[in-house]
Write an enzyme that holds these catalytic residues in place. Sequence first.
Site, mmCIF file in Angstrom:
data_model
loop_
_atom_site.group_PDB
_atom_site.id
_atom_site.type_symbol
_atom_site.label_atom_id
_atom_site.label_comp_id
_atom_site.label_asym_id
_atom_site.label_seq_id
_atom_site.Cartn_x
_atom_site.Cartn_y
_atom_site.Cartn_z
ATOM 1 N N LYS A 242 11.202 -4.916 7.864
ATOM 2 C CA LYS A 242 10.305 -4.586 8.747
ATOM 3 C C LYS A 242 10.306 -5.166 10.020
ATOM 4 O O LYS A 242 10.521 -6.366 10.313
ATOM 5 C CB LYS A 242 8.771 -5.135 8.022
ATOM 6 C CG LYS A 242 7.550 -4.956 9.039
ATOM 7 C CD LYS A 242 6.295 -5.691 8.296
ATOM 8 C CE LYS A 242 5.016 -5.751 9.006
ATOM 9 N NZ LYS A 242 3.945 -6.137 8.482
ATOM 10 N N ASP B 25 2.231 -7.284 15.989
ATOM 11 C CA ASP B 25 1.040 -6.588 15.026
ATOM 12 C C ASP B 25 -0.352 -7.063 15.579
ATOM 13 O O ASP B 25 -0.941 -8.118 15.049
ATOM 14 C CB ASP B 25 1.317 -6.994 13.680
ATOM 15 C CG ASP B 25 0.180 -6.295 12.585
ATOM 16 O OD1 ASP B 25 -0.228 -5.565 13.149
ATOM 17 O OD2 ASP B 25 0.388 -6.680 11.535
ATOM 18 N N LYS C 217 -6.883 -7.384 14.854
ATOM 19 C CA LYS C 217 -6.973 -8.499 14.181
ATOM 20 C C LYS C 217 -7.877 -9.382 14.998
ATOM 21 O O LYS C 217 -8.112 -9.172 16.256
ATOM 22 C CB LYS C 217 -5.459 -9.138 14.031
ATOM 23 C CG LYS C 217 -5.018 -8.581 12.999
ATOM 24 C CD LYS C 217 -3.152 -9.379 13.184
ATOM 25 C CE LYS C 217 -2.403 -8.560 11.811
ATOM 26 N NZ LYS C 217 -2.711 -8.968 10.737
ATOM 27 N N ASP D 211 6.131 -10.638 12.950
ATOM 28 C CA ASP D 211 6.000 -9.729 11.863
ATOM 29 C C ASP D 211 7.299 -8.797 11.880
ATOM 30 O O ASP D 211 7.423 -7.631 11.262
ATOM 31 C CB ASP D 211 4.911 -8.310 12.428
ATOM 32 C CG ASP D 211 3.984 -8.034 11.024
ATOM 33 O OD1 ASP D 211 4.472 -8.410 10.015
ATOM 34 O OD2 ASP D 211 3.439 -7.050 11.283
ATOM 35 N N ASP E 89 -4.001 -1.702 10.155
ATOM 36 C CA ASP E 89 -3.319 -3.249 10.177
ATOM 37 C C ASP E 89 -2.579 -3.112 8.860
ATOM 38 O O ASP E 89 -1.733 -4.166 8.698
ATOM 39 C CB ASP E 89 -4.622 -4.278 9.830
ATOM 40 C CG ASP E 89 -4.089 -5.534 10.464
ATOM 41 O OD1 ASP E 89 -2.774 -5.536 10.803
ATOM 42 O OD2 ASP E 89 -4.597 -6.755 10.194
ATOM 43 N N GLU F 49 0.193 -1.717 8.543
ATOM 44 C CA GLU F 49 1.022 -0.852 9.109
ATOM 45 C C GLU F 49 2.609 -0.889 8.646
ATOM 46 O O GLU F 49 3.184 0.005 8.491
ATOM 47 C CB GLU F 49 1.152 -1.194 10.522
ATOM 48 C CG GLU F 49 1.776 -2.130 11.009
ATOM 49 C CD GLU F 49 1.616 -3.519 10.592
ATOM 50 O OE1 GLU F 49 0.285 -3.783 10.202
ATOM 51 O OE2 GLU F 49 2.103 -4.410 10.483
ATOM 52 N N ARG G 116 3.708 -1.425 5.425
ATOM 53 C CA ARG G 116 4.103 -0.404 4.262
ATOM 54 C C ARG G 116 4.262 0.738 4.828
ATOM 55 O O ARG G 116 4.990 1.760 3.942
ATOM 56 C CB ARG G 116 2.776 -0.703 3.256
ATOM 57 C CG ARG G 116 1.436 -0.068 3.622
ATOM 58 C CD ARG G 116 0.396 -0.447 2.649
ATOM 59 N NE ARG G 116 0.107 -1.855 2.838
ATOM 60 C CZ ARG G 116 -0.891 -2.430 2.222
ATOM 61 N NH1 ARG G 116 -1.625 -2.030 1.056
ATOM 62 N NH2 ARG G 116 -1.051 -3.873 2.295
HETATM 63 N N1 BES Z 1 1.858 -8.398 9.368
HETATM 64 C C1 BES Z 1 0.703 -8.376 8.504
HETATM 65 C C2 BES Z 1 0.667 -9.599 7.203
HETATM 66 C C3 BES Z 1 0.556 -11.031 7.626
HETATM 67 C C4 BES Z 1 -0.526 -11.627 7.959
HETATM 68 C C5 BES Z 1 1.796 -11.697 7.983
HETATM 69 C C6 BES Z 1 -0.679 -13.070 8.184
HETATM 70 C C7 BES Z 1 1.695 -12.983 8.245
HETATM 71 C C8 BES Z 1 0.658 -13.508 8.287
HETATM 72 C C9 BES Z 1 0.291 -7.146 7.646
HETATM 73 O O1 BES Z 1 0.793 -5.948 8.857
HETATM 74 C C10 BES Z 1 -1.134 -6.844 7.633
HETATM 75 O O2 BES Z 1 -1.737 -7.139 8.451
HETATM 76 N N2 BES Z 1 -1.740 -7.080 6.449
HETATM 77 C C11 BES Z 1 -3.011 -6.919 5.987
HETATM 78 C C12 BES Z 1 -3.039 -5.872 4.926
HETATM 79 C C13 BES Z 1 -4.535 -5.589 4.865
HETATM 80 C C14 BES Z 1 -5.062 -4.664 5.805
HETATM 81 C C15 BES Z 1 -4.560 -4.839 3.400
HETATM 82 C C16 BES Z 1 -3.280 -8.293 5.483
HETATM 83 O O3 BES Z 1 -2.636 -9.053 4.759
HETATM 84 O O4 BES Z 1 -4.491 -8.752 5.887
HETATM 85 ZN ZN ZN Z 2 2.201 -6.485 10.121
HETATM 86 ZN ZN ZN Z 3 -0.702 -5.549 10.030
#
Ligand code: BES
Ligand code: ZN
Ligand code: ZN
Length: 502
Positions: free
Chosen positions: A270, A275, A282, A293, A352, A354, A356
């Site tokens: 990735k 992000d 966020k 990220d 968010d 993104e 996947r």
């Molecule tokens: N990059 C984030 C995941 C992440 C969060 C990595 C905190 C490191 C620290 C990912 O893109 C994300 O935002 N995931 C969301 C998914 C949700 C919207 C289903 C998450 O984990 O909150």
């Molecule tokens: Zn992310």
């Molecule tokens: Zn995200």
Amino acid sequence: MIIKFKSKVGNVVTEKAEAILFPLFENSRELSGTIKQLDKASSGLIQSLLDSGDFKGERGKTSIIYTQGAISVKRIILVGLGKRDEFDLDRMRGSGGAAFEYARNLGIKKVFVPANLVEAEGVNSEEGLEAFLTGGALMIYQLDEFITNEKEKKNRIDECVVIVKNRKEAGKIKETIKRTAVISSAVYLARDLVSLPANKKTPSILANKARSIARKNKLKCRIITEAQARKMDMGVFLAVARGSREPAKVIVLEYHAGCDYGPPVVLIGKGITFDSGGISLKPAEKMERMKDDMAGGAAVMGAMQAAAQMEIPLNVIGIIPATENLPGGKAYKPGDILTSLSGQTIEVISTDAEGRLILADALTYAERFKPQCIVDLATLTGACIIALGDYIAGIMGNDDSLITKLKAAGEKTGEKVWQLPLAEKYFDYLRSDIADMKNVGERAAGTITAGLFLKKFVKDTPWVHLDIAGPAWFEKDKEYTPKGASGFGARLLIEFLRDWGI
Ligand code: BES
Ligand code: ZN
Ligand code: ZN
């Protein structure tokens, strides 16, 4: 810059050294080998330290002996290995980390290490040496190019000399030293990339970096531009990229060992260089961390560099979809329906989620290479941090033997993984009323539903997914990783490839 490792035929006692580093087990009463030699030549300085009880060899503890001219070595830095029956390679890395850090903090520029460090069950001396040196190199990592005041920079150990008894021993550890250097450089590369802020590692900058790594090593590099991605129908990747004015890139690095080695192994990382969450923005607090990220992509770049430098007998392809995830006038929105490269449609619930999305198109693209297997690494879900913390990555996939291989690589390198079940039942969370699937389920089983989402984009290739959201970044110093970007995944992938290639 990374420390330089060298070997030298000589004698630890007569070496004119600023500092010699040595690990000791807890409560070692009887000294033996090199350390006994040093002790004898210095009329019992080491033994008297141990007798005093001031240094017991506890794990990670250090002590220093000034030899006061008794021998030509000026300082002996001892580091604890902990109990002998709890010993493993990760302890050895940790002791290397503690010893090198101690020497670094004293301002020492060149350290000496005897080749024969441990005799312990199940660990040969070369493995032990590699672990000690790797732990050392990794602990003294720092990115100081943006600190303009020289005085504020930490000391840098330039060189580490491994003392060997004779030419034969020198020959034996030559490979060990080379491997240590290659692996440490791969981790340094990954950490540098993750540590850089988003304005210093736009997708274009990353692509150029990949090109330069390819030029310096025997790698092919292809950069897929947005225009090309559009022609190819990578609709989902492009949708994520739309909110940013920085052009997105898909970086493809190829290492060819030769036709005899069969279909390639594909590594996908990735590569979200920042992000923000996009329109599903966020919270501001800690948002700066979201420069990490692209840690999956960074690990893949490091592993590709190492594969070439080690000439691994395996064809390997690294794919890094790289883009920012920002809210802009053209950004994709919650509710949007996207058509992926695979043809499947996705209803966006959160912009968010993104990671996947860009991985979906990357997985479909990866299958065009007809690979033996696909391994993807991604800082994919916050839920994985809640589940497994920052020591352990989540692993899931469609092939048990592949998962077993990665678990083994995790044990060997100390980059641990823990399997989560891809229970098909949970795909119900991702059902959409209007498209083939939603990109987000409920809070429950968030890491697993992300994995199940990815699974829909793999047809019949053995595949595993590693969720490295936790271990990609450390808030505090660890045994051999200073706080910040850990480079997690690079060593794991290198070990996996080496093992697979045999
Ligand atoms: N990059 C984030 C995941 C992440 C969060 C990595 C905190 C490191 C620290 C990912 O893109 C994300 O935002 N995931 C969301 C998914 C949700 C919207 C289903 C998450 O984990 O909150
Ligand atoms: Zn992310
Ligand atoms: Zn995200």
